[in-house]
Write an enzyme that holds these catalytic residues in place. Structure first.
Site, PDB file in Angstrom:
ATOM      1  CG  LEU A  51      60.078 -90.777 -17.183  1.00 20.17           C
ATOM      2  CD1 LEU A  51      59.480 -91.962 -17.771  1.00 20.17           C
ATOM      3  CD2 LEU A  51      59.569 -90.292 -15.794  1.00 20.17           C
TER       4      LEU A  51
ATOM      5  CD  GLU B  57      56.589 -88.181 -18.645  1.00 13.50           C
ATOM      6  OE1 GLU B  57      55.604 -87.740 -19.222  1.00 13.50           O
ATOM      7  OE2 GLU B  57      57.764 -87.870 -18.822  1.00 13.50           O
ATOM      8  CG  ASP B  58      53.457 -87.009 -22.199  1.00 14.19           C
ATOM      9  OD1 ASP B  58      54.896 -87.548 -21.711  1.00 14.19           O
ATOM     10  OD2 ASP B  58      53.697 -86.181 -22.741  1.00 14.19           O
TER      11      ASP B  58
ATOM     12  CG  ASP C 187      61.543 -89.907 -27.551  1.00 14.07           C
ATOM     13  OD1 ASP C 187      61.500 -90.809 -28.339  1.00 14.07           O
ATOM     14  OD2 ASP C 187      62.284 -89.148 -27.764  1.00 14.07           O
TER      15      ASP C 187
ATOM     16  CE  LYS D 295      58.093 -91.458 -30.191  1.00 14.66           C
ATOM     17  NZ  LYS D 295      58.515 -90.318 -30.438  1.00 14.66           N
TER      18      LYS D 295
ATOM     19  N   GLY E 192      64.126 -91.675 -22.530  1.00 17.74           N
ATOM     20  CA  GLY E 192      64.091 -91.812 -21.184  1.00 17.74           C
ATOM     21  C   GLY E 192      64.991 -90.834 -20.288  1.00 17.74           C
TER      22      GLY E 192
ATOM     23  CG  ASP F  44      53.345 -79.973 -27.126  1.00 18.79           C
ATOM     24  OD1 ASP F  44      53.800 -81.081 -26.597  1.00 18.79           O
ATOM     25  OD2 ASP F  44      53.822 -78.980 -27.307  1.00 18.79           O
TER      26      ASP F  44
ATOM     27  NE  ARG G 212      50.148 -78.883 -24.319  1.00 18.51           N
ATOM     28  CZ  ARG G 212      51.367 -79.702 -23.983  1.00 18.51           C
ATOM     29  NH1 ARG G 212      51.518 -80.979 -23.967  1.00 18.51           N
ATOM     30  NH2 ARG G 212      52.517 -78.767 -24.051  1.00 18.51           N
TER      31      ARG G 212
ATOM     32  CG  PHE H 148      56.593 -85.490 -33.163  1.00 17.19           C
ATOM     33  CD1 PHE H 148      57.374 -85.404 -31.913  1.00 17.19           C
ATOM     34  CD2 PHE H 148      55.599 -84.756 -33.199  1.00 17.19           C
ATOM     35  CE1 PHE H 148      57.276 -84.628 -31.237  1.00 17.19           C
ATOM     36  CE2 PHE H 148      55.314 -83.800 -32.290  1.00 17.19           C
ATOM     37  CZ  PHE H 148      56.065 -83.715 -31.079  1.00 17.19           C
TER      38      PHE H 148
ATOM     39  N   GLY I 286      52.434 -82.727 -20.634  1.00 24.30           N
ATOM     40  CA  GLY I 286      51.635 -83.867 -21.387  1.00 24.30           C
ATOM     41  C   GLY I 286      50.899 -84.863 -20.946  1.00 24.30           C
TER      42      GLY I 286
HETATM   43  P1  5GP Z   1      62.474 -88.270 -23.170  1.00 24.02           P
HETATM   44  O1  5GP Z   1      63.002 -87.485 -21.967  1.00 24.02           O
HETATM   45  O2  5GP Z   1      62.036 -89.603 -22.808  1.00 24.02           O
HETATM   46  O3  5GP Z   1      63.415 -88.279 -24.487  1.00 24.02           O
HETATM   47  O4  5GP Z   1      61.336 -87.317 -23.574  1.00 24.02           O
HETATM   48  C1  5GP Z   1      60.121 -87.647 -22.973  1.00 24.02           C
HETATM   49  C2  5GP Z   1      59.290 -86.170 -23.309  1.00 24.02           C
HETATM   50  O5  5GP Z   1      59.650 -85.860 -24.683  1.00 24.02           O
HETATM   51  C3  5GP Z   1      57.909 -86.673 -23.143  1.00 24.02           C
HETATM   52  O6  5GP Z   1      57.422 -86.279 -21.966  1.00 24.02           O
HETATM   53  C4  5GP Z   1      57.159 -85.549 -24.351  1.00 24.02           C
HETATM   54  O7  5GP Z   1      57.047 -84.385 -23.733  1.00 24.02           O
HETATM   55  C5  5GP Z   1      58.469 -85.524 -25.334  1.00 24.02           C
HETATM   56  N1  5GP Z   1      58.204 -86.437 -26.290  1.00 24.02           N
HETATM   57  C6  5GP Z   1      58.759 -87.593 -26.633  1.00 24.02           C
HETATM   58  N2  5GP Z   1      58.402 -88.134 -27.832  1.00 24.02           N
HETATM   59  C7  5GP Z   1      57.288 -87.423 -28.272  1.00 24.02           C
HETATM   60  C8  5GP Z   1      56.375 -87.539 -29.466  1.00 24.02           C
HETATM   61  O8  5GP Z   1      56.328 -88.626 -30.107  1.00 24.02           O
HETATM   62  N3  5GP Z   1      55.412 -86.552 -29.491  1.00 24.02           N
HETATM   63  C9  5GP Z   1      55.408 -85.540 -28.333  1.00 24.02           C
HETATM   64  N4  5GP Z   1      54.360 -84.581 -28.416  1.00 24.02           N
HETATM   65  N5  5GP Z   1      56.324 -85.476 -27.467  1.00 24.02           N
HETATM   66  C10 5GP Z   1      57.068 -86.369 -27.382  1.00 24.02           C
END
Ligand code: 5GP
Length: 189
Positions: free
Chosen positions: A109, A100-101, A104, A132, A106, A160, A166, A153, A44
């Site tokens: 990370l 990071e992209d 969410d 978020k 966390g 993606d 993407r 989302f 991402g």
């Molecule tokens: P976390 O571990 O913080 O829950 O998730 C991080 C990863 O979840 C991001 O690097 C991404 O790949 C995916 N992700 C979380 N929210 C979104 C979203 O709204 N759209 C997309 N495409 N991926 C997301």
């Protein structure tokens, strides 16, 4: 997998460009004279990493990548992180900036920070283009953040859905068949 209905632009390419310039300025100021390494989290972050790296002015900058995936359903992640491509670079004494992209829950990370903890890095910080905060399940907060967004989302700018979208230059909300009608002006696909 739910059927995709339409895309609604949330953040334009021009807004992103302005924000990345601003983040690069902060990073230039904070990392000047330091042995710095950008750690991009694939897939991402590839677009953001390329844009950010070309806007900073850090002579000693190194770049590396990890690929991780976390198990979950199509649009949410769980806490189980799987390393698909590991680091090859020596982080000893380096200032690591994880790029990071989106942050969410966390979980990804939080896992990466603890994974990197015994690599003798001088510091480990996080830079994300999207955040978020309402979805957070850990204490983790990014050190540099582009846009705080609501719980939707999103795709584009590297993000993606089922490996698609993407390449979109804007960040767009993906609307699915059967959900409540979103804002006007969505682009039908
Ligand atoms: P976390 O571990 O913080 O829950 O998730 C991080 C990863 O979840 C991001 O690097 C991404 O790949 C995916 N992700 C979380 N929210 C979104 C979203 O709204 N759209 C997309 N495409 N991926 C997301």
């Amino acid at each position: 997998m739910p059927e995709v209905k339409y895309l609604e632009t949330m953040i334009t390419a021009a807004q992103i460009d302005e924000k990345v310039t601003d983040l690069a300025r902060q990073i230039d100021r904070d990392y000047a004279g330091k042995d710095t390494i950008f750690l991009g989290i694939l897939k991402g972050s590839y677009v953001f990493m390329a844009d950010l790296a070309r806007k900073v002015h850090l002579d000693q900058l190194e770049m590396c990548f990890m690929m991780v995936s976390s198990y979950g359903d199509a649009t949410t992640t769980s806490g189980n992180v799987n390393i698909k491509l590991d680091l090859e670079n020596d982080l000893t004494g380096k200032h690591v900036l994880i790029v990071e992209d989106i942050v969410d829950s966390g979980n990804t990370l939080a896992y990466l920070k603890s994974y990197l903890a015994n690599r003798q890095a001088a510091s480990v910080k996080i830079c994300t283009i999207l955040n978020k905060p309402s979805r957070r399940k850990t204490q983790l907060e990014p050190d540099y953040c582009g846009f705080a967004i609501p719980d939707a989302f999103v795709v584009g700018y590297g993000l993606d859905y089922a490996q698609k979208y993407r390449q979109l230059p804007d960040v767009c909300i993906l609307h699915f068949e059967g959900e409540e009608a979103g804002a006007e002006g969505g682009k039908r696909i």
